[in-house]
Scaffold this motif. Structure first.
Motif, short mmCIF file in Angstrom:
data_model
loop_
_atom_site.label_atom_id
_atom_site.label_comp_id
_atom_site.label_asym_id
_atom_site.label_seq_id
_atom_site.Cartn_x
_atom_site.Cartn_y
_atom_site.Cartn_z
N LEU A 7 3.77 19.21 -16.08
CA LEU A 7 2.39 18.55 -16.34
C LEU A 7 2.51 17.16 -16.84
O LEU A 7 1.80 16.35 -16.98
N LYS A 8 3.60 17.15 -17.60
CA LYS A 8 4.13 15.58 -17.95
C LYS A 8 4.43 14.67 -16.83
O LYS A 8 3.69 13.50 -16.94
N LYS A 9 4.83 15.10 -16.11
CA LYS A 9 5.16 14.32 -14.84
C LYS A 9 3.82 14.15 -13.96
O LYS A 9 3.73 12.98 -13.73
N ILE A 10 2.83 15.20 -14.05
CA ILE A 10 1.60 14.95 -13.41
C ILE A 10 0.74 13.88 -14.15
O ILE A 10 0.18 12.96 -13.68
N ARG A 11 0.69 13.98 -15.60
CA ARG A 11 0.00 13.24 -16.46
C ARG A 11 0.57 11.53 -16.43
O ARG A 11 -0.17 10.71 -16.23
N GLY A 12 2.07 11.57 -16.31
CA GLY A 12 2.50 10.13 -15.91
C GLY A 12 2.00 9.56 -14.80
O GLY A 12 1.72 8.21 -14.82
N LYS A 13 2.05 10.53 -13.62
CA LYS A 13 1.69 9.69 -12.26
C LYS A 13 0.25 9.35 -12.40
O LYS A 13 -0.02 8.26 -11.60
N TYR A 14 -0.53 10.06 -12.98
CA TYR A 14 -1.97 9.89 -13.04
C TYR A 14 -2.33 8.52 -13.95
O TYR A 14 -3.05 7.77 -13.39
N ASN A 15 -1.69 8.36 -14.99
CA ASN A 15 -1.81 7.13 -15.99
C ASN A 15 -1.21 5.84 -15.08
O ASN A 15 -1.80 4.87 -15.26
N GLU A 16 -0.02 5.99 -14.39
CA GLU A 16 0.34 4.87 -13.72
C GLU A 16 -0.98 4.59 -12.52
O GLU A 16 -1.07 3.32 -12.27
N MET A 63 0.92 -1.21 -0.12
CA MET A 63 0.04 -0.11 -0.01
C MET A 63 0.82 1.13 -0.01
O MET A 63 0.68 2.00 -0.61
N PHE A 64 1.87 1.37 0.77
CA PHE A 64 2.77 2.41 0.90
C PHE A 64 3.61 2.57 -0.49
O PHE A 64 3.85 3.93 -0.89
N LYS A 65 3.86 1.63 -1.27
CA LYS A 65 4.38 1.94 -2.47
C LYS A 65 3.55 2.70 -3.57
O LYS A 65 3.88 3.39 -4.15
N LYS A 66 2.28 2.63 -3.06
CA LYS A 66 1.35 3.67 -4.24
C LYS A 66 0.88 4.82 -3.71
O LYS A 66 0.31 5.44 -4.33
N ASN A 67 1.42 5.05 -2.40
CA ASN A 67 1.14 6.42 -1.81
C ASN A 67 2.52 7.05 -1.66
O ASN A 67 2.92 6.80 -0.61
N SER A 68 2.50 8.20 -2.41
CA SER A 68 3.88 8.86 -2.35
C SER A 68 3.92 9.38 -1.08
O SER A 68 5.05 9.89 -0.46
N PHE A 69 2.77 10.14 -0.42
CA PHE A 69 2.81 10.70 0.70
C PHE A 69 3.20 10.02 1.99
O PHE A 69 4.37 10.35 2.69
N PHE A 70 2.84 8.79 2.02
CA PHE A 70 3.30 7.84 3.17
C PHE A 70 4.89 7.52 2.83
O PHE A 70 5.52 7.30 3.83
N ASN A 71 5.06 7.53 1.52
CA ASN A 71 6.60 7.03 1.27
C ASN A 71 7.24 8.16 1.79
O ASN A 71 8.42 7.95 2.55
N TYR A 72 7.07 9.37 1.56
CA TYR A 72 7.57 10.54 1.85
C TYR A 72 7.73 10.66 3.54
O TYR A 72 8.96 11.09 4.20
N LEU A 73 6.45 10.32 4.20
CA LEU A 73 6.48 10.25 5.84
C LEU A 73 7.36 9.46 6.39
O LEU A 73 8.26 9.51 7.20
N LEU A 74 7.60 8.03 5.70
CA LEU A 74 8.51 7.12 6.15
C LEU A 74 9.78 7.51 5.85
O LEU A 74 10.85 7.24 6.74
N LYS A 75 10.21 8.41 4.55
CA LYS A 75 11.53 8.74 4.64
C LYS A 75 11.93 9.86 5.60
O LYS A 75 13.16 9.80 6.29
N LYS A 76 10.81 10.68 6.03
CA LYS A 76 11.31 11.65 7.02
C LYS A 76 11.52 11.11 8.37
O LYS A 76 12.67 11.47 9.07
N ILE A 77 10.75 10.24 8.68
CA ILE A 77 10.90 9.38 10.04
C ILE A 77 12.26 8.49 10.06
O ILE A 77 12.99 8.82 10.97
N ASN A 78 12.62 8.10 8.69
CA ASN A 78 14.13 7.42 8.80
C ASN A 78 15.06 8.27 8.88
O ASN A 78 16.24 8.10 9.44
#
Length: 262
Positions: free
Chosen positions: A249-258, A1-16
Motif C-alpha cells: 500500500l505504501k508503494k501504491i500511495r507513493g505512485k499516486y502521489n507522484e 508520455m511513455f515515462k509517465k505510463n508504466s504500462f507502455f513502458n512495460y509494453l516497450l520492454k516486452k517488445i525489446n
C-alpha cells in the motif's frame, strides 16, 4: 508520455526483450511472400498487381489484429505480475468470496474473529496523530448515520489521520463523493485513487489498518457472513501479512502521489 505510463513502458520492454524473434518473423514472412510471388504464373501476378491496394489493406488489418493480441497478452501478463506482488498475503485466501464454504460458528472457532463493535472500540480509543488506513470499495458505514461515522468525525477533529484507498473504477460514485465532500475540510483526511490493475484487491478484501507505522499496528479483513449489511465480522491479520500489505500500500500511495505532482 511513455515515462509517465508504466504500462507502455512495460509494453516497450516486452517488445525489446523479444525483438530478435519479431525481426525473424517479419523477415521470414517477407521472404515467404517473395518466394511465393516468384513462383506464381503471370496471370496470378497480374491479379496481384490489380488488387495491390486490397492486399496491402488486408496485411494492415492482420497486423492490427496481431498488435491487439500482443496488447492484451502484455496487459494480462502485467495483471498476473501485479497479483504476484500480493500472493504472499495469506488473508487473500480468507476473502469475501471464499468464506461461504464454512458455517459462521465453525469459521469463528478456527479463526480469530472480531465483531464490528470490537473495531469501533479500537477506533474510538486511537490516539491523536495516529493513522488509520482503509482499503475498500464500499464506504456505506462512513456516509450513513452509524457509530463508525460518528467515531470518524470525532477522530478527525482530534487529529487522527485517515487514508482511504479507493479503486479508480468507483472514484466518482455518489458515496465516495459524499465521503470526500463531508471530510475535505480536514487536512488529516486523504483519498488515494488506486489504478485499475489492482482491481482484484477490492474484489477480494476490505481491510482496515490501525497505526500502520507503529509497533502496535493492527489490521483486520472484513468478512460478511450474511446478506445483511448490518452484520460484519473481521479477522485480524497476522503480523507478517499485515507488514506485507502495508508495504504494498505504501508503494501504491507513493505512485499516486507522484502522479498528483505531475
Amino acid at each position: 508520455m511513455f515515462k509517465k505510463n508504466s504500462f507502455f513502458n512495460y509494453l516497450l520492454k516486452k517488445i525489446n526483450q523479444n525483438k530478435d524473434i519479431i525481426i525473424l518473423l517479419i523477415s521470414s514472412c517477407t521472404l515467404f511472400q517473395v518466394v511465393i510471388i516468384y513462383f506464381l504464373d503471370a496471370s496470378v501476378k497480374e491479379w496481384i498487381n490489380q488488387h495491390y491496394f486490397f492486399i496491402i489493406m488486408l496485411f494492415a488489418v492482420l497486423l492490427i489484429i496481431i498488435f491487439i493480441n500482443i496488447f492484451f497478452y502484455v496487459f494480462s501478463d502485467q495483471l498476473h505480475k501485479t497479483y504476484e506482488n500480493f500472493k504472499d498475503v495469506d488473508c487473500l485466501n480468507c476473502s469475501k468470496r471464499n468464506v461461504d464454504i464454512l458455517s459462521p460458528d465453525e469459521y469463528k472457532k478456527r479463526m480469530n474473529i472480531y465483531s464490528l463493535k470490537s473495531l469501533e472500540d479500537i477506533e474510538r480509543n486511537i490516539k491523536s496523530n495516529e493513522q488509520i488506513w482503509i482499503l475498500t470499495s464500499d464506504v456505506k458505514l462512513e456516509t450513513t448515520v452509524s457509530n463508525i461515522s460518528k467515531i470518524m468525525d470525532t477522530n478527525l477533529k482530534k487529529g487522527v489521520l485517515y487514508t482511504y484507498f479507493i479503486p479508480d473504477i468507483i472514484k466518482n460514485s455518489a458515496t465516495i463523493l459524499q465521503l470526500e465532500n463531508k471530510n475535505k475540510k480536514y487536512s488529516n483526511f486523504d483519498l488515494v485513487i488506486v489504478d485499475k490493475q489492482y482491481k482484484f484487491l477490492f474484489e477480494k478484501i476490505d481491510v482496515v489498518i490501525y497505526s500502520p507505522n507503529n509497533e502496535n499496528r493492527k489490521g483486520f479483513i472484513c468478512i460478511n457472513f450474511s446478506n445483511s449489511d448490518e452484520t460484519h465480522y473481521f479477522k485480524r491479520l497476522s503480523d507478517e501479512d499485515l507488514l506485507n500489505l502495508i508495504g504494498q500500500l505504501k508503494k501504491i500511495r507513493g505512485k499516486y502521489n507522484e502522479k498528483q505532482k505531475d
